[in-house]
Write an enzyme that holds these catalytic residues in place. Sequence first.
Site, PDB file in Angstrom:
ATOM      1  N   ASP A  38      34.592  45.111  32.446  1.00 55.31           N
ATOM      2  CA  ASP A  38      34.923  46.492  32.084  1.00 55.31           C
ATOM      3  C   ASP A  38      34.340  47.501  33.075  1.00 55.31           C
ATOM      4  O   ASP A  38      34.965  48.486  33.435  1.00 55.31           O
ATOM      5  CB  ASP A  38      34.374  46.835  30.690  1.00 55.31           C
ATOM      6  N   GLU A  40      33.732  47.183  36.201  1.00 55.67           N
ATOM      7  CA  GLU A  40      34.490  47.196  37.444  1.00 55.67           C
ATOM      8  C   GLU A  40      35.796  47.988  37.234  1.00 55.67           C
ATOM      9  O   GLU A  40      36.206  48.797  38.080  1.00 55.67           O
ATOM     10  CB  GLU A  40      34.789  45.739  37.853  1.00 55.67           C
ATOM     11  N   TYR A  41      36.421  47.753  36.089  1.00 54.68           N
ATOM     12  CA  TYR A  41      37.657  48.476  35.770  1.00 54.68           C
ATOM     13  C   TYR A  41      37.379  49.984  35.795  1.00 54.68           C
ATOM     14  O   TYR A  41      38.093  50.764  36.411  1.00 54.68           O
ATOM     15  CB  TYR A  41      38.175  48.052  34.379  1.00 54.68           C
ATOM     16  N   ASP A  42      36.290  50.370  35.107  1.00 51.85           N
ATOM     17  CA  ASP A  42      35.957  51.799  35.033  1.00 51.85           C
ATOM     18  C   ASP A  42      35.727  52.391  36.422  1.00 51.85           C
ATOM     19  O   ASP A  42      36.128  53.510  36.705  1.00 51.85           O
ATOM     20  CB  ASP A  42      34.702  52.018  34.173  1.00 51.85           C
ATOM     21  N   LYS A 120      58.357  38.769  11.705  1.00 50.07           N
ATOM     22  CA  LYS A 120      58.758  40.126  11.327  1.00 50.07           C
ATOM     23  C   LYS A 120      57.487  40.963  11.289  1.00 50.07           C
ATOM     24  O   LYS A 120      56.689  40.868  10.358  1.00 50.07           O
ATOM     25  CB  LYS A 120      59.466  40.150   9.972  1.00 50.07           C
ATOM     26  N   GLU A 178      58.514  46.422  18.492  1.00 50.91           N
ATOM     27  CA  GLU A 178      57.697  46.975  17.413  1.00 50.91           C
ATOM     28  C   GLU A 178      56.338  47.424  17.956  1.00 50.91           C
ATOM     29  O   GLU A 178      55.693  46.694  18.713  1.00 50.91           O
ATOM     30  CB  GLU A 178      57.481  45.857  16.383  1.00 50.91           C
ATOM     31  N   LYS A 319      61.757  37.675   4.021  1.00 47.01           N
ATOM     32  CA  LYS A 319      60.492  38.334   3.686  1.00 47.01           C
ATOM     33  C   LYS A 319      59.624  37.428   2.824  1.00 47.01           C
ATOM     34  O   LYS A 319      60.125  36.714   1.960  1.00 47.01           O
ATOM     35  CB  LYS A 319      60.773  39.638   2.920  1.00 47.01           C
ATOM     36  N   CYS A 431      61.246  67.316 -20.296  1.00 49.08           N
ATOM     37  CA  CYS A 431      60.580  68.530 -20.772  1.00 49.08           C
ATOM     38  C   CYS A 431      61.624  69.635 -20.748  1.00 49.08           C
ATOM     39  O   CYS A 431      62.344  69.803 -19.764  1.00 49.08           O
ATOM     40  CB  CYS A 431      59.426  68.869 -19.830  1.00 49.08           C
ATOM     41  N   CYS A 437      57.778  75.615 -17.000  1.00 52.16           N
ATOM     42  CA  CYS A 437      56.817  74.526 -16.867  1.00 52.16           C
ATOM     43  C   CYS A 437      56.261  74.517 -15.441  1.00 52.16           C
ATOM     44  O   CYS A 437      57.013  74.373 -14.472  1.00 52.16           O
ATOM     45  CB  CYS A 437      57.513  73.206 -17.162  1.00 52.16           C
TER      46      CYS A 437
HETATM   47  S1  IVH Z   1      65.445  42.955  15.152  1.00 51.96           S
HETATM   48  C1  IVH Z   1      69.550  44.415  15.087  1.00 51.96           C
HETATM   49  N1  IVH Z   1      63.205  41.620  15.126  1.00 51.96           N
HETATM   50  O1  IVH Z   1      62.499  45.197  10.993  1.00 51.96           O
HETATM   51  C2  IVH Z   1      68.260  44.037  14.515  1.00 51.96           C
HETATM   52  N2  IVH Z   1      63.306  43.621  13.856  1.00 51.96           N
HETATM   53  O2  IVH Z   1      64.722  45.739   9.080  1.00 51.96           O
HETATM   54  C3  IVH Z   1      67.185  44.956  14.894  1.00 51.96           C
HETATM   55  N3  IVH Z   1      61.211  44.197  12.723  1.00 51.96           N
HETATM   56  O3  IVH Z   1      63.384  48.394  12.040  1.00 51.96           O
HETATM   57  C4  IVH Z   1      65.853  44.542  14.512  1.00 51.96           C
HETATM   58  N4  IVH Z   1      60.039  42.478  13.447  1.00 51.96           N
HETATM   59  O4  IVH Z   1      61.067  47.584  12.663  1.00 51.96           O
HETATM   60  C5  IVH Z   1      63.846  42.701  14.666  1.00 51.96           C
HETATM   61  N5  IVH Z   1      61.274  40.325  15.234  1.00 51.96           N
HETATM   62  C6  IVH Z   1      61.914  41.409  14.787  1.00 51.96           C
HETATM   63  C7  IVH Z   1      61.301  42.356  13.952  1.00 51.96           C
HETATM   64  C8  IVH Z   1      62.034  43.451  13.489  1.00 51.96           C
HETATM   65  C9  IVH Z   1      60.021  43.588  12.713  1.00 51.96           C
HETATM   66  C10 IVH Z   1      61.522  45.424  11.968  1.00 51.96           C
HETATM   67  C11 IVH Z   1      62.019  46.568  12.793  1.00 51.96           C
HETATM   68  C12 IVH Z   1      63.299  47.020  12.170  1.00 51.96           C
HETATM   69  C13 IVH Z   1      63.259  46.363  10.838  1.00 51.96           C
HETATM   70  C14 IVH Z   1      64.665  46.011  10.431  1.00 51.96           C
END
Ligand code: IVH
Length: 676
Positions: A38, A40-42, A120, A178, A319, A431, A437
């Site tokens: 770090d 060195e980076y600084d 995801k 993301e 999910k 109500c 109210c």
């Molecule tokens: S692809 C056309 N890949 O999920 C498809 N989305 O419900 C575009 N997300 O708004 C999204 N991980 O924020 C994709 N590996 C992933 C993802 C991902 C998280 C989120 C993203 C998006 C939402 C869609």
Amino acid sequence: MIFLLSADCPDARAAWLRMELNRANYAYYVLDQPEIPDSEYDRLFKELKQIEADYPGLITLNSPTQRVGGEVAEGFSPVVHDVPMLSLNHGFKDSDVEAFDKRISDTLRNSNVEYACELKFDGLAVSLRYEDGRFVQASTRGQGTTGEDITANVKTIRSLPLMLSGDAVPKIIDVRGEVLMFRLDFDKLNKRQREAGQRGFANPRNAAAGSLRQLDSRITAQRPLSFFAYGIGLFDGVPIPDTHSALLDWYASMGLPVNQERAVVRGAAGLLAFLRSVGTRRSALPYDIDGVVYKVNRHDEQARLGFMSRAPRFALAHKFPAEEALTRLLAIEVQVGRTGAITPVARFEPVFVGGATLTNATLHNADEVRRKNILIGDTVIVRRAGDVIPEVVSAIKECRPADAYHFTMPTHCPICRSKIERLPDEAIARCTGGLICSAQRKQALWHFAQRRALDISGLGKKIIDQLVDQKLIHTPAHLFNLVSTTVVQLDRFSNKSAQNLIDSLKRARYTTLSRFIYALGIRHVGESISRDLAQHFGSLDALMSASEEALLEVKKVGPVVMEAIRYFFSEPRNRVVIQQLRAAGVQWPEGPPLPRKPAGSLIGITVVLTGTLPTISRKTAKERLEAAGAKVAKTVSKKTNYVVAGVNAGSKLIQAERLGIDIVDEKEMHRLLENE
Ligand code: IVH
């Protein structure tokens, strides 16, 4: 030759320093393998800063010094996405995955489809534009078609290359992915916030969102954000790889951070195996995820599958089940909504679940409390998943104490003591106090001031509470009579913030008809109906005096909405408030009503058909669309309104995606024909 790179030749030295620092950044933030200490980076960083201070002409876009944030912005400007940012269809059960795979193999007539599986991430979707390899803009997803410009903030993310590496960089590319915060970084940030006497964030996602929404990018620069690329928007200049997995490999080769927890599998069994393997490692991952995403790997197959209105058919987000926890129900209180709706709310002992500490959850209505058989004093299961509102799932009967008791709906409003009524065919008790109210008044005011309504910045809930409780205002019209000497006496106000509020009230006077209609808070009239009403009638007077028949002509207005609008404008006190608002100077441009289209017509709409439609021939589809007045064109251009895509849709579909044109399937085409 070292002296060549020293002070005598500042541009070469600066270039070398940039390269070294960018390489160190990449090694540290993307590869997780620090190359230099770090200190060195600084030292190198300081040296580069000094050269840039002496020779400002040497500052380049990709200089690591440009990541520290700069000017304070006044707001975020809108960015129209050239290719819309879609959402994903969701599944929860194994059978959802099997159905997804079956649908896809049937459409593609391929019984062993290849999928790219990935995580995801629980963060925020952003789109990054690179032109000739240079990072030029970052935007949020927004509602999918238009997001906000967050370039200055995203530039501070250390793992993001400001310049793509490699020889074959595209002329233009929108990298989608993301922004998120790792758990350890989140803990450190929260510790720092609390030490500085500020409130911590509930979870990493909120922390990431809050950091991206900073107007001062210097603050964002101090927030440890990360990024993973997972998709593509507009591109030009080079052909992209044939598969999604190769696209991500290509990204990685250009220096973009790509998550390595990914796999290419075949069939539903492969998808489920990926899910299970991620499931076992979920808690050990250094960041939060809320599921996995499956994408058809081949891009040509993706194109053949096409899109539904908001999500691609080629992908599925699987999910994880919502997290659950046990707690004790302390009370059921009631809350009064903007339209007087009385909602029972469960208050329970604080419990940490799904990334947040919960203390209450809505129970919707009295029937729901009865149906769930929840008694006050019960031990209850509460559930929360990421962005989903928390809920009380059920009570554990075995743990019910002897003194547990039933909830009863009060007969009178706890706020204004007016009678509570429940109409025989309605689930909701209300109500009857109306604007007498104070709870209803407060919420009406809050609704009125919202960003999507009159957009009065600086008028939050706490301030409205004080204004109403101290009887300073009764109706939205009174807001415009406020003076800064009154405002400054409220809690949380300085001279400057009081003046800011008065200024934003001044600005808010100039609005649009559709915002004004929405701001009135008429039951069932949301933003989109407000827009239709404003377009249809052109002026408030025309809307206020519209007959039942005239209202029913508006696209989304049915009998219930029509009744609500008629009732609202027939109430003398509402008419008085409108009168007062106009007298206070609230105004908007008015125009003539839109010319009415003859019923059953798609006049002015251009449609392109592509691919094989499942139930009717292209010829029949063309005839039906033309009979409804649409123009059916052969090629996709900016003038195209819809592309109807069937199986085997090819280049026209790709062109439509690039131009951001609405892509619909046959079913949606029938709906269009029925609606118009
Ligand atoms: S692809 C056309 N890949 O999920 C498809 N989305 O419900 C575009 N997300 O708004 C999204 N991980 O924020 C994709 N590996 C992933 C993802 C991902 C998280 C989120 C993203 C998006 C939402 C869609």
